[in-house]
Motif scaffolding. Structure first.
Motif, PDB file in Angstrom:
ATOM      1  N   MET A   1      -7.200  -7.223  46.024  1.00 23.91           N
ATOM      2  CA  MET A   1      -7.743  -8.415  45.383  1.00 23.91           C
ATOM      3  C   MET A   1      -6.603  -9.367  45.015  1.00 23.91           C
ATOM      4  O   MET A   1      -6.674 -10.567  45.285  1.00 23.91           O
ATOM      5  CB  MET A   1      -8.522  -7.977  44.139  1.00 23.91           C
ATOM      6  CG  MET A   1      -9.203  -9.086  43.376  1.00 23.91           C
ATOM      7  SD  MET A   1      -8.414  -9.429  41.813  1.00 23.91           S
ATOM      8  CE  MET A   1      -8.828  -7.959  40.873  1.00 23.91           C
ATOM      9  N   ILE A   2      -5.544  -8.816  44.419  1.00 24.40           N
ATOM     10  CA  ILE A   2      -4.427  -9.663  44.019  1.00 24.40           C
ATOM     11  C   ILE A   2      -3.744 -10.243  45.261  1.00 24.40           C
ATOM     12  O   ILE A   2      -3.448 -11.433  45.324  1.00 24.40           O
ATOM     13  CB  ILE A   2      -3.415  -8.858  43.166  1.00 24.40           C
ATOM     14  CG1 ILE A   2      -4.101  -8.413  41.869  1.00 24.40           C
ATOM     15  CG2 ILE A   2      -2.175  -9.686  42.860  1.00 24.40           C
ATOM     16  CD1 ILE A   2      -3.295  -7.459  41.033  1.00 24.40           C
ATOM     17  N   SER A   3      -3.547  -9.394  46.263  1.00 21.47           N
ATOM     18  CA  SER A   3      -2.843  -9.863  47.462  1.00 21.47           C
ATOM     19  C   SER A   3      -3.656 -10.917  48.216  1.00 21.47           C
ATOM     20  O   SER A   3      -3.117 -11.919  48.673  1.00 21.47           O
ATOM     21  CB  SER A   3      -2.495  -8.650  48.329  1.00 21.47           C
ATOM     22  OG  SER A   3      -2.845  -8.851  49.663  1.00 21.47           O
ATOM     23  N   TRP A   4      -4.969 -10.721  48.307  1.00 22.94           N
ATOM     24  CA  TRP A   4      -5.811 -11.734  48.968  1.00 22.94           C
ATOM     25  C   TRP A   4      -5.707 -13.064  48.248  1.00 22.94           C
ATOM     26  O   TRP A   4      -5.643 -14.120  48.862  1.00 22.94           O
ATOM     27  CB  TRP A   4      -7.289 -11.313  48.981  1.00 22.94           C
ATOM     28  CG  TRP A   4      -7.634 -10.266  49.977  1.00 22.94           C
ATOM     29  CD1 TRP A   4      -6.800  -9.318  50.480  1.00 22.94           C
ATOM     30  CD2 TRP A   4      -8.910 -10.037  50.588  1.00 22.94           C
ATOM     31  NE1 TRP A   4      -7.484  -8.522  51.357  1.00 22.94           N
ATOM     32  CE2 TRP A   4      -8.775  -8.934  51.442  1.00 22.94           C
ATOM     33  CE3 TRP A   4     -10.158 -10.662  50.482  1.00 22.94           C
ATOM     34  CZ2 TRP A   4      -9.837  -8.440  52.186  1.00 22.94           C
ATOM     35  CZ3 TRP A   4     -11.215 -10.166  51.215  1.00 22.94           C
ATOM     36  CH2 TRP A   4     -11.054  -9.068  52.062  1.00 22.94           C
ATOM     37  N   SER A   5      -5.741 -12.987  46.903  1.00 21.74           N
ATOM     38  CA  SER A   5      -5.839 -14.240  46.162  1.00 21.74           C
ATOM     39  C   SER A   5      -4.549 -15.047  46.246  1.00 21.74           C
ATOM     40  O   SER A   5      -4.542 -16.221  45.924  1.00 21.74           O
ATOM     41  CB  SER A   5      -6.220 -13.968  44.705  1.00 21.74           C
ATOM     42  OG  SER A   5      -5.243 -13.168  44.108  1.00 21.74           O
ATOM     43  N   LEU A   6      -3.468 -14.397  46.686  1.00 16.88           N
ATOM     44  CA  LEU A   6      -2.193 -15.111  46.756  1.00 16.88           C
ATOM     45  C   LEU A   6      -1.835 -15.534  48.174  1.00 16.88           C
ATOM     46  O   LEU A   6      -0.739 -16.013  48.425  1.00 16.88           O
ATOM     47  CB  LEU A   6      -1.070 -14.233  46.186  1.00 16.88           C
ATOM     48  CG  LEU A   6      -1.172 -13.963  44.690  1.00 16.88           C
ATOM     49  CD1 LEU A   6      -0.092 -13.003  44.239  1.00 16.88           C
ATOM     50  CD2 LEU A   6      -1.102 -15.263  43.899  1.00 16.88           C
ATOM     51  N   GLN A   7      -2.739 -15.327  49.143  1.00 13.10           N
ATOM     52  CA  GLN A   7      -2.421 -15.782  50.494  1.00 13.10           C
ATOM     53  C   GLN A   7      -3.457 -16.788  50.982  1.00 13.10           C
ATOM     54  O   GLN A   7      -4.498 -16.977  50.370  1.00 13.10           O
ATOM     55  CB  GLN A   7      -2.325 -14.597  51.457  1.00 13.10           C
ATOM     56  CG  GLN A   7      -3.557 -13.719  51.513  1.00 13.10           C
ATOM     57  CD  GLN A   7      -3.321 -12.472  52.343  1.00 13.10           C
ATOM     58  OE1 GLN A   7      -2.962 -12.570  53.490  1.00 13.10           O
ATOM     59  NE2 GLN A   7      -3.511 -11.312  51.754  1.00 13.10           N
ATOM     60  N   SER A   8      -3.131 -17.421  52.102  1.00 13.33           N
ATOM     61  CA  SER A   8      -4.059 -18.401  52.644  1.00 13.33           C
ATOM     62  C   SER A   8      -5.088 -17.688  53.512  1.00 13.33           C
ATOM     63  O   SER A   8      -4.875 -16.559  53.950  1.00 13.33           O
ATOM     64  CB  SER A   8      -3.311 -19.434  53.480  1.00 13.33           C
ATOM     65  OG  SER A   8      -2.813 -18.806  54.641  1.00 13.33           O
ATOM     66  N   GLN A   9      -6.198 -18.362  53.722  1.00 13.65           N
ATOM     67  CA  GLN A   9      -7.257 -17.825  54.552  1.00 13.65           C
ATOM     68  C   GLN A   9      -6.722 -17.439  55.938  1.00 13.65           C
ATOM     69  O   GLN A   9      -7.013 -16.368  56.459  1.00 13.65           O
ATOM     70  CB  GLN A   9      -8.366 -18.880  54.674  1.00 13.65           C
ATOM     71  CG  GLN A   9      -9.419 -18.582  55.700  1.00 13.65           C
ATOM     72  CD  GLN A   9     -10.387 -17.530  55.217  1.00 13.65           C
ATOM     73  OE1 GLN A   9     -10.269 -17.033  54.111  1.00 13.65           O
ATOM     74  NE2 GLN A   9     -11.335 -17.193  56.062  1.00 13.65           N
ATOM     75  N   GLN A  10      -5.884 -18.312  56.508  1.00 13.22           N
ATOM     76  CA  GLN A  10      -5.374 -18.065  57.851  1.00 13.22           C
ATOM     77  C   GLN A  10      -4.508 -16.812  57.877  1.00 13.22           C
ATOM     78  O   GLN A  10      -4.619 -15.972  58.766  1.00 13.22           O
ATOM     79  CB  GLN A  10      -4.579 -19.292  58.324  1.00 13.22           C
ATOM     80  CG  GLN A  10      -4.485 -19.414  59.839  1.00 13.22           C
ATOM     81  CD  GLN A  10      -5.848 -19.263  60.510  1.00 13.22           C
ATOM     82  OE1 GLN A  10      -6.804 -19.910  60.137  1.00 13.22           O
ATOM     83  NE2 GLN A  10      -5.952 -18.381  61.497  1.00 13.22           N
ATOM     84  N   ASP A  11      -3.684 -16.696  56.853  1.00 13.90           N
ATOM     85  CA  ASP A  11      -2.813 -15.532  56.716  1.00 13.90           C
ATOM     86  C   ASP A  11      -3.647 -14.253  56.721  1.00 13.90           C
ATOM     87  O   ASP A  11      -3.358 -13.283  57.417  1.00 13.90           O
ATOM     88  CB  ASP A  11      -2.043 -15.663  55.395  1.00 13.90           C
ATOM     89  CG  ASP A  11      -0.787 -14.805  55.379  1.00 13.90           C
ATOM     90  OD1 ASP A  11      -0.582 -14.072  56.350  1.00 13.90           O
ATOM     91  OD2 ASP A  11      -0.039 -14.885  54.383  1.00 13.90           O
ATOM     92  N   LEU A  12      -4.728 -14.276  55.953  1.00 11.42           N
ATOM     93  CA  LEU A  12      -5.589 -13.114  55.825  1.00 11.42           C
ATOM     94  C   LEU A  12      -6.210 -12.755  57.178  1.00 11.42           C
ATOM     95  O   LEU A  12      -6.248 -11.598  57.584  1.00 11.42           O
ATOM     96  CB  LEU A  12      -6.686 -13.397  54.792  1.00 11.42           C
ATOM     97  CG  LEU A  12      -7.665 -12.260  54.543  1.00 11.42           C
ATOM     98  CD1 LEU A  12      -6.978 -11.093  53.877  1.00 11.42           C
ATOM     99  CD2 LEU A  12      -8.807 -12.737  53.664  1.00 11.42           C
ATOM    100  N   LEU A  13      -6.699 -13.778  57.879  1.00 16.76           N
ATOM    101  CA  LEU A  13      -7.348 -13.521  59.166  1.00 16.76           C
ATOM    102  C   LEU A  13      -6.333 -13.033  60.198  1.00 16.76           C
ATOM    103  O   LEU A  13      -6.637 -12.173  61.016  1.00 16.76           O
ATOM    104  CB  LEU A  13      -8.030 -14.797  59.673  1.00 16.76           C
ATOM    105  CG  LEU A  13      -9.275 -15.206  58.894  1.00 16.76           C
ATOM    106  CD1 LEU A  13      -9.824 -16.508  59.435  1.00 16.76           C
ATOM    107  CD2 LEU A  13     -10.330 -14.120  58.946  1.00 16.76           C
ATOM    108  N   ASP A  14      -5.108 -13.573  60.139  1.00 13.00           N
ATOM    109  CA  ASP A  14      -4.107 -13.193  61.124  1.00 13.00           C
ATOM    110  C   ASP A  14      -3.597 -11.777  60.918  1.00 13.00           C
ATOM    111  O   ASP A  14      -3.374 -11.046  61.869  1.00 13.00           O
ATOM    112  CB  ASP A  14      -2.922 -14.176  61.071  1.00 13.00           C
ATOM    113  CG  ASP A  14      -3.313 -15.547  61.599  1.00 13.00           C
ATOM    114  OD1 ASP A  14      -4.406 -15.640  62.185  1.00 13.00           O
ATOM    115  OD2 ASP A  14      -2.543 -16.505  61.422  1.00 13.00           O
TER     116      ASP A  14
END
Lengths: 310, 433, 276
Positions: C31-44
Motif C-alpha cells: 500500500m505504501i509503495s503503490w501510493s508513492l509511485q506513478s500509475q505507469q511505474d506500477l503497470l510496468d
C-alpha cells in the motif's frame, strides 16, 4: 484532593455521625436514557412495526399485515443469506480465535523482539474497515493487483480469487481476520500477562514442557478471555457488511449476500423499506439469540465480571 | 495537568463544530427557488452545467417567472429526489434517467403528463429522435423531455489486436463466433467483460434478446405482462450466453474484473482482450486514460446481427438519454414547460451540448455534429440511433426498481454457470410474484 | 508468561509469527509503495516491485479531491461524538452507582439490554427518524445515532470504574457541605480520568471509522467523511491505483500519529472493551 483525605481521616477518627450523603437523583441519568430511548430503543420498536407495513420512503407507511413476513419465509435469498452469514461467522471465529490466542500469548512475553513485532502486528488497527476493504479490493484485481502475482501461488492460476464463490468467501474471512486478529491478540496479550508467573514456575518444577504448561495453565487461565473475545467476534460479525459491500458487493452472483446486505439493498436501493425492516427484525432476532446463547453457555456471571472489572 | 489543556480545547472546538453542523441543518431546506422562480435540478457536472445555465439565461431574459439551476451531486441524487418528491420541497423541473427512475412518481400522479404538450406542438415533438422520445414513455404517456447526450451500447474493437491476429471486424453472429475462435487460438481473450458489475453482463443479454426476439420481448417484461419471461427468445439468449462463457469468450477471470476503477478498460486497451461491449461513454473514458489507443487503435460498430433472429438488425439498447420531468404540483408549471419547449431543441442549446462532446437526441443535426471535438465518433453514435427503429432502455433502469437487483443477481449467476435458462426465468418470475 | 521453557527456541511460535509478519507486512508495504509511485511505474514493474522513483503526485491528487474537507468532517464527527457521549454518559454512570432512584437502576438495566442491539439492524427506522427531523445530509445525522449506540457500553465501563471510588470519600465531601453535583465535578471526574480516556479512545475510534450511518445519511461532497471519501475515490481515481492507495495511507495517518505518541491510551481504549 489532600483535603478530602483529611476529611476521611476526620470521619474515621471522630465518633460523630456523618450527615446523610447527598446522592444524584434520576435527573443525572435522564438525558442519557432519553437519548438512548429515542435513537436506539424507539428504532427497535419501529423496526418491528415497520415490518408489518409497506413503505417506499414517500409518504407514510401503509399497513400490510403479514405480507412481508410470508415473503420473508418463502424468500430463498434470505435463507441463502442466513446460511452465508452463519458460515462466515463460524469460519471467522474458528480461524481468528486460535490465531489471536497463540499470537497473544506469544506477544505477552516481555522480550524486546516480541515488543517490536507486536507493534507491527498492531498496524491494521490504525486503518478503518472501509480503508482496509478498499485496499484489498485493489489488491485482489486479477489483472493488475497482487492477486495476479500471488494468486497462482495459492491455486488461482488466473488471479480470479474474488470472482469465484470459494475465493470470495475466503477473501472476506481473510480480510476480516486481517483487520480483527490484531485486536483480539491485544485482548489475549493483556490477559496472558495477568497469569501469575508462579503457576509456571511450579509447572517447571514438576517437569512440565512448554506444551504442557500451555495446555494446563495458559488455556484454563484464559478461559474467560476466550468467552469475551468470542462474544465480540460473533456479535461483531454483523459488521462484515461494510467489508462485503466494498470488497465483493455481494458477488460473485449471490455468493456473499449476507442478511445486512439484503436489508440494505431492499431498503436503500429497492425502496422497499417495509420488507427491509422485516429482514432487519430477523437480524435483531439472530443477533440477540447468538449473544444470549453465548452468555448462557459461558455463564453470565463470568461475562459480567469481565466487563465490570474494567 | 499539562496534557489536559490542549485536550480540553480540542473537545470544545469539536463540540462547537457539532453545534455548527446542527445549525447548518436548519438552514439546509432553504436552497429552494424563491417565490416567482422555478427550480431546475440537475446533476453537478462541470461540462453540462454551463450549457444548462446558458439556456436558462436565454429563457429568463424575457420571462416573468425565472428558472434557477440547482446542481446536485450524483451520489445520493436519486435519494434526494425520492425524499423531496414526497415532501413539500419538491423541484419544479428535475433531471432523471426515465424508465424505472420515475415510474413510481408518474403512476402516483406526482409528475406532469407531457403528452398533450408534445401532441399539441408537432414541431416540438418532431424536433426529437422518435426512438429516444418513445424510450421515455411510461404507460403510453410522455413524462420526460430529452435533455442530454444519447448513450447507446455498442461494440468497441482493438484494431491493433485484430490486425495482429489477422481477423476482420465481425458484422454477423457467425463472423463474431469465428473471430472469437481465432482470437482464442492466438491466446487472446476475445471479449473484455467487467463481470464484477452485473450491469455490464446485462448488456449482452439485452442485445441477444433484442436480436433474437425483437423489441417486443422486453417491452412485455417491462410492462409486467404475465408470462413475459417465458418467451423462447429469453431461453435462447441465456443458452447462447452460457455457451459463450463456457467456450471462454470472456476469458476465465471476468467475474473478478471491475468496471469501477477502470480495470476492464485497461484489459481492453492493453490488448489482453480484443472486443468490448459498452456504452458510448467508453470512447471518452479511453480518450482520457489511454489517448494513444483511442486515437490509433480503437474502432467501433453495431452489435453483430444474428442471422435467424427476429429482431430488427438496426435496433439499439442502452441509455437513450437523460430527461427533464416536471412535477405536477409545481406552482410554476407553465413557466417550466415553456422553458423546456423554448430551449431543449433550440439551436443554441444543441450546439452547446455538441461542443462539450454530447450527441443530443435532436432530429436532423448530422451536419452540425461536424463541430464536435470527435466528429467521426459523434456521427457514428448519431446515425446508430437515428436509423434505429427502437431504442431499448437498459433493463435495470426500465423495470420496477425492486425487480432490478434480483434480475442482475440472476444474470450474474448465469455468467457464473449457476443458473440455466429455466432457472433464470424462474428467478425473475419469483421476484415479480 | 513463557517462563516454562525459557531459553529453548520455540520453533512453532517462530514459524507462526513469521507467517503472520508476512501477512501483515506485505499488504501494508504494498500500500505504501503503490501510493508513492506513478500509475505507469506500477503497470510496468508489477504490484510487488518497489517504486523505481518516488513521486508525490498522488498526494497532490488526493488533496485536490477534497481530502482535507473529508478529514475535517471526520474530525467534527469524532470530536462531537466523544464530547456528547461523555456529557451524557458520565452523569448517567454516576447516577447508576450512587443514585437510589428506581428510575436510575431501571435505566441501567435497559442500557444493559441495549448492549445486544446491533446498530446495523435498526438503520431503517433510524433513517426514518433522522429524515423526519430534517437532518438528512448533516453531520448531526451521523453523530446522534453513533452516540446513542455507544452509550450502553460506555455507561457500563464508566460505572465499573466509579464503583472503585470509596464511599468514605463521598462522606468526607458531605462533611464539607458538598452537593451531588460538586461531588461529580471535584471527586468523580478527577478519579475516573483513566476510564474516561479509555472510553474516549473507544468512542473516537468508532466514530472515526464509522461507515454505515454516513453511507445512508451523507450525500453532498461537502458533508462526506473520510470513509465515504475513500469510497468515492474508488470511482474518481478510475484506473489510478496509486492515487487510491495514497488516500488509504493518508486516512490512517492521524491515528498513526496518535499511536506513536499516545500508544498506551490507544491500546487501553481498544483493549478496554475486551477486558484487561
Amino acid at each position: 484532593m489532600s483535603t478530602a483525605f483529611e476529611k476521611v481521616a476526620a470521619v474515621r477518627r471522630g465518633s460523630r455521625r456523618a450527615a446523610a450523603t447527598p446522592r444524584p437523583n434520576f435527573l443525572y441519568i435522564l438525558p442519557a436514557a432519553l437519548f438512548f430511548g429515542f435513537f436506539a430503543l424507539l428504532p427497535l420498536v419501529l423496526v418491528v412495526a415497520l415490518s408489518f407495513t409497506t413503505w417506499t420512503g414517500i409518504g407514510d407507511p401503509e399497513a400490510a399485515g403479514m405480507e412481508n413476513w410470508s415473503r420473508l419465509f418463502s424468500d430463498e435469498k434470505v435463507l441463502a443469506a442466513t446460511r452465508t452469514t452463519l458460515f462466515l461467522t463460524v469460519l471467522s471465529w474458528a480461524t481468528q480465535t486460535p490465531l489471536s490466542l497463540l499470537l497473544g500469548v506469544w506477544a505477552a512475553g516481555r522480550q524486546r523482539n516480541r515488543a517490536v513485532l507486536s507493534a507491527v502486528f498492531f498496524l491494521p488497527l490504525l486503518l478503518s474497515s472501509a480503508a482496509i476493504a478498499l485496499m484489498f479490493h485493489r489488491f485482489l484485481d486479477p489483472n493488475f493487483g497482487l492477486a495476479a502475482d500471488l494468486g497462482p501461488l495459492i491455486g488461482f492460476e488466473d488471479g480470479n480469487i474474488i470472482g469465484t464463490r470459494g475465493g470470495a468467501l475466503a477473501a472476506i474471512v481473510f480480510v476480516v481476520g486481517w483487520q480483527f486478529v490484531p485486536f483480539h491478540t491485544l485482548i489475549y496479550q493483556a490477559a496472558a500477562r495477568n497469569i501469575p508467573a508462579v503457576l509456571y514456575d511450579a509447572a517447571t518444577i514438576d517437569g512440565a514442557g512448554r506444551w504442557q504448561a500451555f495446555r494446563r495453565i495458559t488455556l484454563p487461565q484464559l478461559r474467560n478471555t476466550v468467552v469475551t473475545s468470542s462474544t465480540l467476534m460473533i456479535v461483531g460479525s454483523l459488521t462484515f457488511f461494510e467489508t462485503i459491500l466494498l470488497l465483493t458487493n455481494g458477488g460473485p452472483g449471490i455468493a456473499t449476500h449476507v442478511l445486512p446486505f439484503l436489508m440494505y439493498r431492499a431498503g436503500f436501493e429497492g425502496y422497499e423499506f417495509g420488507y427491509a425492516a422485516t429482514i432487519a427484525t430477523l437480524l435483531v432476532v439472530v443477533g440477540t439469540t447468538l449473544s444470549l446463547l453465548i452468555v448462557r453457555f459461558s455463564g453470565f456471571a463470568k461475562m459480567r465480571s469481565t466487563l465490570e472489572g474494567l | 495537568m499539562t496534557a489536559s489543556m490542549p485536550r480540553r480545547r480540542f473537545l470544545t472546538l469539536a463540540g462547537g463544530g457539532a453545534a455548527f453542523a446542527l445549525f447548518g441543518a436548519t438552514g439546509c431546506g432553504g436552497e429552494d427557488a424563491a417565490d416567482g422562480e422555478f427550480s431546475v435540478w440537475v446533476l453537478q457536472d462541470e461540462n453540462v452545467n454551463p450549457v444548462s445555465q446558458a439556456s436558462l439565461d436565454r429563457y429568463n431574459g424575457a420571462a416573468e417567472v425565472k428558472g434557477v439551476l440547482q446542481p446536485e451531486v450524483n451520489t445520493g441524487y436519486r435519494d434526494k429526489v425520492h425524499i423531496s418528491i414526497g415532501t413539500g420541497q419538491r423541484p419544479d423541473v428535475f433531471f432523471n434517467w426515465g424508465g424505472g427512475s420515475i415510474r413510481t412518481y408518474a403512476r402516483e400522479g406526482l409528475l406532469e403528463d407531457l403528452t398533450p404538450h408534445l401532441d399539441g406542438d408537432p414541431a416540438f415533438k418532431n424536433a426529437f429522435l422518435p426512438s429516444v422520445l418513445d424510450a421515455g414513455k411510461i404507460d403510453g404517456k410522455f413524462f420526460g423531455i430529452p435533455m442530454r447526450t444519447m448513450q447507446p451500447v455498442h461494440m468497441f474493437y482493438n484494431t491493433k489486436v485484430f490486425g495482429e491476429v489477422g481477423v476482420e471486424i465481425p458484422e454477423t453472429w457467425t463472423q463474431f463466433l469465428d473471430v472469437c475462435e481465432k482470437l482464442k487460438s492466438a491466446g487472446i481473450t476475445p471479449v473484455a467483460l467487467a463481470g464484477a458489475q452485473s450491469w455490464t453482463e446485462l448488456m449482452w443479454i439485452e442485445y441477444l434478446v433484442e436480436r433474437i426476439g425483437g423489441a417486443q420481448v422486453f417491452a412485455d417484461i417491462a410492462a409486467g405482462t404475465a408470462g413475459a419471461w417465458q418467451n423462447p427468445a429469453i431461453a435462447r439468449a441465456i443458452d447462447t450466453t452460457r455457451s459463450l462463457v463456457d467456450s471462454g469468450v470472456f476469458g476465465t477471470n471476468f467475474a473478478a474484473v471491475e468496471w469501477e476503477g477502470g480495470a476492464v478498460q485497461q484489459v481492453f486497451s492493453s490488448g489482453k482482450a480484443a472486443m468490448h461491449l459498452m456504452g458510448s461513454w467508453e470512447y471518452t473514458t479511453q480518450l482520457g486514460s489511454a489517448p494513444e489507443f483511442a486515437r490509433d487503435d480503437l474502432a467501433w460498430g453495431p452489435f453483430p446481427v444474428i442471422e435467424d433472429g427476429a429482431g430488427a438488425p438496426d435496433a439499439v439498447v442502452g441509455n437513450p438519454t437523460n430527461y427533464f420531468s416536471v412535477t405536477k404540483d409545481s406552482a410554476h408549471k407553465d413557466a417550466a414547460i415553456a422553458y423546456l419547449k423554448q430551449e431543449m431543441a433550440s439551436e443554441a442549446y444543441v450546439d452547446g451540448l455538441i461542443a462539450i462532446g454530447d450527441v443530443p437526441a435532436v432530429a436532423d443535426i448530422t451536419d452540425r455534429l461536424s463541430g464536435a471535438g470527435n466528429p467521426e465518433f459523434a456521427a457514428f453514435v448519431y446515425d446508430l440511433v437515428a436509423k434505429a427503429p427502437s431504442f431499448q432502455l437498459s433493463w435495470d433502469q426500465a423495470v420496477e426498481r425492486e425487480l432490478a437487483s434480483p434480475m442482475l443477481d440472476a444474470i450474474s449467476q448465469v455468467f457464473l454457470g449457476e443458473l440455466d435458462a429455466a432457472g433464470f426465468v424462474k428467478a425473475n418470475e419469483d421476484a415479480a410474484a | 508468561m513463557s517462563t516454562g521453557a525459557r531459553g529453548r527456541p520455540n520453533w512453532l511460535a517462530g514459524a507462526l509469527t513469521a507467517v503472520w509478519l508476512i501477512v501483515i507486512a506485505v499488504p501494508i508495504l504494498s500500500m505504501i509503495s503503490w501510493s508513492l509511485q506513478s500509475q505507469q511505474d506500477l503497470l510496468d514493474h508489477g504490484p510487488l516491485a518497489p517504486p523505481s522513483s518516488i513521486t508525490f503526485e498522488n498526494f497532490a491528487a488526493v488533496m485536490d479531491m477534497g481530502f482535507g474537507r473529508y478529514m475535517r468532517n471526520t474530525l467534527i464527527v469524532t470530536g462531537a461524538g466523544i464530547a456528547l457521549t461523555l456529557l451524557l454518559a458520565i452523569p448517567a454512570a454516576y447516577a447508576v452507582v450512587r443514585s437510589r432512584s428506581l428510575l436510575a437502576s431501571a435505566s441501567f438495566r435497559v442500557f444493559l439490554l441495549g448492549l445486544a442491539i446491533p446498530a446495523q439492524a435498526v438503520i431503517i427506522p433510524v433513517y426514518l427518524i433522522i429524515t423526519r427531523m430534517g437532518l438528512n445530509d448533516t453531520l448531526a445525522a451521523v453523530i446522534l445515532p453513533t452516540v446513542a449506540f455507544n452509550l450502553p457500553l460506555v455507561v457500563l465501563i464508566l460505572s465499573g470504574s466509579l464503583r472503585d471510588i470509596s464511599g468514605e470519600l463521598y462522606d468526607a465531601m458531605t462533611v464539607d457541605g458538598a452537593g451531588a453535583l460538586r461531588m461529580l465535578v471535584s471527586l468523580v471526574l478527577p478519579l475516573s480520568r483513566g476510564s474516561i480516556t479509555t472510553v474516549s479512545v473507544f468512542v473516537g475510534l468508532g466514530a472515526w471509522n464509522s461507515f454505515i450511518f454516513p453511507l445512508i445519511f451523507l450525500h453532498s461532497p461537502e458533508k462526506k467523511v473520510l470513509t465515504l471519501g475513500l469510497q468515492s475515490f474508488r470511482q474518481e481515481f478510475g484506473i489510478n491505483l496509486p492515487g487510491m492507495m495514497m488516500g488509504v495511507l493518508l486516512s490512517a495517518l492521524p491515528v498513526f500519529v496518535l499511536y506513536l505518541f499516545a500508544r498506551r491510551w490507544l491500546v487501553a481504549g481498544l483493549a478496554g472493551v475486551g477486558g484487561k
